[in-house]
Design a protein around this motif. Sequence first.
Motif, PDB file in Angstrom:
ATOM      1  N   HIS A 157     -22.798   1.368 -13.619  1.00 58.22           N
ATOM      2  CA  HIS A 157     -22.671   2.613 -14.377  1.00 58.22           C
ATOM      3  C   HIS A 157     -24.017   3.095 -14.904  1.00 58.22           C
ATOM      4  CE1 HIS A 157     -18.547   0.995 -14.474  1.00 58.22           C
ATOM      5  NE2 HIS A 157     -18.156   2.256 -14.562  1.00 58.22           N
ATOM      6  N   ALA A 158     -25.103   2.697 -14.267  1.00 60.06           N
ATOM      7  CA  ALA A 158     -26.432   3.046 -14.780  1.00 60.06           C
ATOM      8  C   ALA A 158     -26.683   4.554 -14.774  1.00 60.06           C
ATOM      9  CB  ALA A 158     -27.511   2.336 -13.962  1.00 60.06           C
ATOM     10  N   ARG A 159     -25.997   5.290 -13.914  1.00 57.91           N
ATOM     11  CA  ARG A 159     -26.176   6.739 -13.851  1.00 57.91           C
ATOM     12  C   ARG A 159     -25.162   7.487 -14.715  1.00 57.91           C
ATOM     13  NH1 ARG A 159     -27.596   8.217  -7.510  1.00 57.91           N
ATOM     14  NH2 ARG A 159     -29.416   6.840  -7.302  1.00 57.91           N
ATOM     15  N   VAL A 160     -24.337   6.765 -15.420  1.00 60.01           N
ATOM     16  CA  VAL A 160     -23.364   7.375 -16.323  1.00 60.01           C
ATOM     17  C   VAL A 160     -23.899   7.261 -17.746  1.00 60.01           C
ATOM     18  CG1 VAL A 160     -20.986   7.337 -17.137  1.00 60.01           C
ATOM     19  CG2 VAL A 160     -21.503   6.714 -14.770  1.00 60.01           C
ATOM     20  N   ARG A 161     -23.941   8.367 -18.467  1.00 59.89           N
ATOM     21  CA  ARG A 161     -24.444   8.335 -19.836  1.00 59.89           C
ATOM     22  C   ARG A 161     -23.536   7.517 -20.736  1.00 59.89           C
ATOM     23  NH1 ARG A 161     -25.188  14.129 -22.121  1.00 59.89           N
ATOM     24  NH2 ARG A 161     -22.956  14.093 -21.660  1.00 59.89           N
ATOM     25  N   CYS A 162     -24.118   6.931 -21.757  1.00 61.43           N
ATOM     26  CA  CYS A 162     -23.349   6.118 -22.702  1.00 61.43           C
ATOM     27  C   CYS A 162     -22.222   6.929 -23.346  1.00 61.43           C
ATOM     28  CB  CYS A 162     -24.264   5.554 -23.781  1.00 61.43           C
ATOM     29  SG  CYS A 162     -25.669   4.611 -23.158  1.00 61.43           S
ATOM     30  N   VAL A 163     -22.521   8.179 -23.712  1.00 61.55           N
ATOM     31  CA  VAL A 163     -21.533   8.992 -24.429  1.00 61.55           C
ATOM     32  C   VAL A 163     -20.367   9.395 -23.547  1.00 61.55           C
ATOM     33  CG1 VAL A 163     -23.197   9.875 -26.087  1.00 61.55           C
ATOM     34  CG2 VAL A 163     -22.861  11.082 -23.934  1.00 61.55           C
ATOM     35  N   ASP A 164     -20.562   9.395 -22.217  1.00 62.41           N
ATOM     36  CA  ASP A 164     -19.455   9.766 -21.335  1.00 62.41           C
ATOM     37  C   ASP A 164     -18.299   8.782 -21.447  1.00 62.41           C
ATOM     38  OD1 ASP A 164     -20.860  11.940 -20.458  1.00 62.41           O
ATOM     39  OD2 ASP A 164     -21.686  10.941 -18.690  1.00 62.41           O
ATOM     40  N   CYS A 165     -18.611   7.515 -21.750  1.00 61.83           N
ATOM     41  CA  CYS A 165     -17.560   6.502 -21.894  1.00 61.83           C
ATOM     42  C   CYS A 165     -17.236   6.210 -23.356  1.00 61.83           C
ATOM     43  CB  CYS A 165     -17.974   5.195 -21.201  1.00 61.83           C
ATOM     44  SG  CYS A 165     -18.158   5.342 -19.408  1.00 61.83           S
ATOM     45  N   HIS A 166     -18.249   6.187 -24.218  1.00 60.07           N
ATOM     46  CA  HIS A 166     -18.034   5.795 -25.610  1.00 60.07           C
ATOM     47  C   HIS A 166     -17.586   6.956 -26.492  1.00 60.07           C
ATOM     48  CE1 HIS A 166     -19.566   1.616 -25.503  1.00 60.07           C
ATOM     49  NE2 HIS A 166     -20.287   2.068 -24.495  1.00 60.07           N
ATOM     50  N   VAL A 167     -17.824   8.201 -26.054  1.00 60.29           N
ATOM     51  CA  VAL A 167     -17.421   9.368 -26.845  1.00 60.29           C
ATOM     52  C   VAL A 167     -16.437  10.224 -26.063  1.00 60.29           C
ATOM     53  CG1 VAL A 167     -18.198  11.418 -28.076  1.00 60.29           C
ATOM     54  CG2 VAL A 167     -19.620   9.363 -28.072  1.00 60.29           C
ATOM     55  N   GLY A 168     -16.814  10.602 -24.845  1.00 61.97           N
ATOM     56  CA  GLY A 168     -15.944  11.434 -24.026  1.00 61.97           C
ATOM     57  C   GLY A 168     -16.064  12.906 -24.380  1.00 61.97           C
TER      58      GLY A 168
END
Length: 304
Positions: A157-168
């Motif tokens: 998931h290195a190309r997925v931002r942290c907020v995309d999963c932790h915040v949405g």
Amino acid sequence: MSEAEPPVAQPPTLFRNYISLVGAAIATASLVSVVLLFLLEITASNPNPYMGILTYVVGPAVLMFGLAVVLAGMFVERRRRRRHAPDEILAYPKLDLNDPRARRAFLTFLFLMFIFISASAFGSYQAYEFSDSVSFCGQTCHTVMKPEFVAYRAGAHARVRCVDCHVGPGAGWYVRSKISGAYQLYSVTFHKYPRPITTPVHNLRPAPETCEQCHWPEKFFGAQLKVFNHYAYDEKNTPRQIRMLINVGGGSSTTGLVTGIHWHMNIANEVTYIATDDHRQVIPGFGLRICRAASLNTLIETGR
């Protein structure tokens, strides 16, 4: 002929006081710093993550504080003048656009407000973008999670931002995350966070609103054929193939049961467990609820 009346001396502006001058010095220094940091950030090939927080968070906050001090000084100075000469200072400011001096001051005020609002909008958007960036999450704010950040950079998931999963998506969870993040930032700054970091996190957003934006159950397939090509060391490099039928599995209640290693992704199949401690390390039993074709049958298995 009567002598011409001498021009009436205009009183000094309300800005002429020590409090406002100090506020102007603070605002000017912070503005120059923000501009320089912004130029350094857009020209740097590998910008420091702390530069963003100084440019878009700390610097503008100091600038707003300086402007507030300027306004406070003008307010105090006006009260002081009215107390000494109540007949000369009106209770409220008077705006007369027929007066050239007042008109110039008003137009100057409108121009400065336009510049200030435009810069504030740009800065607010940049601050929002920076607070959602990977460098802010992994290198500026949550520095205590460095091992997890290193693993994230090397993971799938290195190309997925942290907020995309932790915040949405959505404004509601964005506000909740920033309110929670303010306390986390305080904990990191003053070393108030628990050691080790406690798990699980009970206030996470539900997985269907984050993880399942990419990993929804219907996306998984049945068996997939995988072919591995090998070549021998002889003169002809004789080819040899290994074919494997990989049971990826998955499915949903609308398509029925699909077998495979991901059968639990079928939303009709549930895996439940019982934990006897807050960290979910001691699990004395678990349960399975399995979908058979179009109907639901229940199978409970308990193990220790």
